[in-house]
Design a protein around this motif. Sequence first.
Motif, PDB file in Angstrom:
ATOM      1  N   HIS A 169       0.842  -1.200   0.000  1.00 31.80           N
ATOM      2  CA  HIS A 169       0.000   0.000   0.000  1.00 31.80           C
ATOM      3  C   HIS A 169       0.879   1.251   0.000  1.00 31.80           C
ATOM      4  O   HIS A 169       1.745   1.404   0.863  1.00 31.80           O
ATOM      5  CB  HIS A 169      -0.902  -0.023   1.247  1.00 31.80           C
ATOM      6  N   CYS A 192       6.888  -4.139   3.474  1.00 32.86           N
ATOM      7  CA  CYS A 192       5.582  -4.276   2.819  1.00 32.86           C
ATOM      8  C   CYS A 192       5.037  -5.700   2.932  1.00 32.86           C
ATOM      9  O   CYS A 192       3.834  -5.895   3.110  1.00 32.86           O
ATOM     10  CB  CYS A 192       5.686  -3.878   1.362  1.00 32.86           C
ATOM     11  N   ARG A 195       3.577  -6.149   6.362  1.00 37.30           N
ATOM     12  CA  ARG A 195       2.334  -5.373   6.521  1.00 37.30           C
ATOM     13  C   ARG A 195       1.175  -6.091   5.843  1.00 37.30           C
ATOM     14  O   ARG A 195       0.066  -6.137   6.359  1.00 37.30           O
ATOM     15  CB  ARG A 195       2.506  -3.972   5.923  1.00 37.30           C
ATOM     16  N   ALA A 196       1.448  -6.661   4.647  1.00 37.47           N
ATOM     17  CA  ALA A 196       0.399  -7.369   3.913  1.00 37.47           C
ATOM     18  C   ALA A 196      -0.039  -8.612   4.691  1.00 37.47           C
ATOM     19  O   ALA A 196      -1.218  -8.939   4.728  1.00 37.47           O
ATOM     20  CB  ALA A 196       0.910  -7.759   2.532  1.00 37.47           C
ATOM     21  N   VAL A 198       0.071  -9.031   7.963  1.00 37.81           N
ATOM     22  CA  VAL A 198      -0.715  -8.574   9.115  1.00 37.81           C
ATOM     23  C   VAL A 198      -2.125  -8.201   8.663  1.00 37.81           C
ATOM     24  O   VAL A 198      -3.123  -8.562   9.290  1.00 37.81           O
ATOM     25  CB  VAL A 198      -0.021  -7.366   9.798  1.00 37.81           C
ATOM     26  N   SER A 199      -2.212  -7.498   7.521  1.00 38.09           N
ATOM     27  CA  SER A 199      -3.526  -7.067   7.036  1.00 38.09           C
ATOM     28  C   SER A 199      -4.386  -8.271   6.626  1.00 38.09           C
ATOM     29  O   SER A 199      -5.586  -8.299   6.882  1.00 38.09           O
ATOM     30  CB  SER A 199      -3.312  -6.055   5.912  1.00 38.09           C
ATOM     31  N   ARG A 200      -3.761  -9.288   6.002  1.00 45.95           N
ATOM     32  CA  ARG A 200      -4.506 -10.499   5.642  1.00 45.95           C
ATOM     33  C   ARG A 200      -5.011 -11.221   6.896  1.00 45.95           C
ATOM     34  O   ARG A 200      -6.141 -11.664   6.962  1.00 45.95           O
ATOM     35  CB  ARG A 200      -3.613 -11.456   4.827  1.00 45.95           C
ATOM     36  N   ARG A 202      -5.618  -9.849   9.806  1.00 45.27           N
ATOM     37  CA  ARG A 202      -6.688  -9.039  10.398  1.00 45.27           C
ATOM     38  C   ARG A 202      -8.006  -9.280   9.663  1.00 45.27           C
ATOM     39  O   ARG A 202      -9.048  -9.445  10.272  1.00 45.27           O
ATOM     40  CB  ARG A 202      -6.283  -7.558  10.301  1.00 45.27           C
ATOM     41  N   GLN A 203      -7.917  -9.306   8.314  1.00 48.37           N
ATOM     42  CA  GLN A 203      -9.125  -9.533   7.515  1.00 48.37           C
ATOM     43  C   GLN A 203      -9.758 -10.882   7.844  1.00 48.37           C
ATOM     44  O   GLN A 203     -10.966 -10.982   8.044  1.00 48.37           O
ATOM     45  CB  GLN A 203      -8.779  -9.492   6.027  1.00 48.37           C
ATOM     46  N   GLN A 206     -11.384 -10.743  11.229  1.00 49.47           N
ATOM     47  CA  GLN A 206     -12.665 -10.026  11.213  1.00 49.47           C
ATOM     48  C   GLN A 206     -13.751 -10.872  10.562  1.00 49.47           C
ATOM     49  O   GLN A 206     -14.881 -10.913  11.035  1.00 49.47           O
ATOM     50  CB  GLN A 206     -12.509  -8.691  10.468  1.00 49.47           C
TER      51      GLN A 206
END
Length: 215
Positions: A169, A192, A195-196, A198-200, A202-203, A206
């Motif tokens: 991002h 990066c 971060r990706a 961690v974001s995956r 988190r998704q 959720q």
Amino acid sequence: MAKIQTNSQNWKFVGGRLCLDFVNTVGGRADATVLRDKLVDYSDLLEWSRFAGVVNPPEVRRLKRHATAHRKDAQQVFGRAVALRKALYRLFESVVRGSRAPASDLNLVTYELRVARIQQRLDRSGAEFIWNWDKASHALDRMLWPVTLSAADLLTSGDLSRLRQCGGHECGWMFLDTSRNRSRHWCDMKDCGNRAKVSRFRQRHQQSQRRARSA
Ligand SMILES: [Zn+2]
């Protein structure tokens, strides 16, 4: 504008080519807009050049003195460096996207290439002949010469299929994917890539919470 503090830790060399590392002297990009520029003035350019290995410490000291005595010239070189970086970014981006290379960028790089090639000198190194630069030169733009030649070499190498742009991002860094199965997505796994991840995570977390609530 506040001076951004830079030191060796700010410079990363993950592009695989000098010209790509030069294009990556930004904190990131959103489309073609530079975010958090790491090159704020000529001294930043000099510092990057030292860490990139294109000027050695005695040359840096000499160029620093020369830049202080000729501030306008140093500023002009800095302006050229930023323009070159932008043109190179857009040319590499056109490769990655498979779009047309902007003529103005090709013209600019061609101009810088002419400037650089004039400075090349044929030298003898042991049994071989090598291209060298004039070591005694005070030319403030000397770091732009190897950067431009590196770009010309890469762009005319024939195989640009390994040129990638980081999928992070607001990153936009460029690199050569030299992995065996051509699977490198990130400029840096620690940055990066992480971060990706961690974001995956988190998704997924959720989603599973939503599923648990709706069950
Ligand atoms: Zn990245």
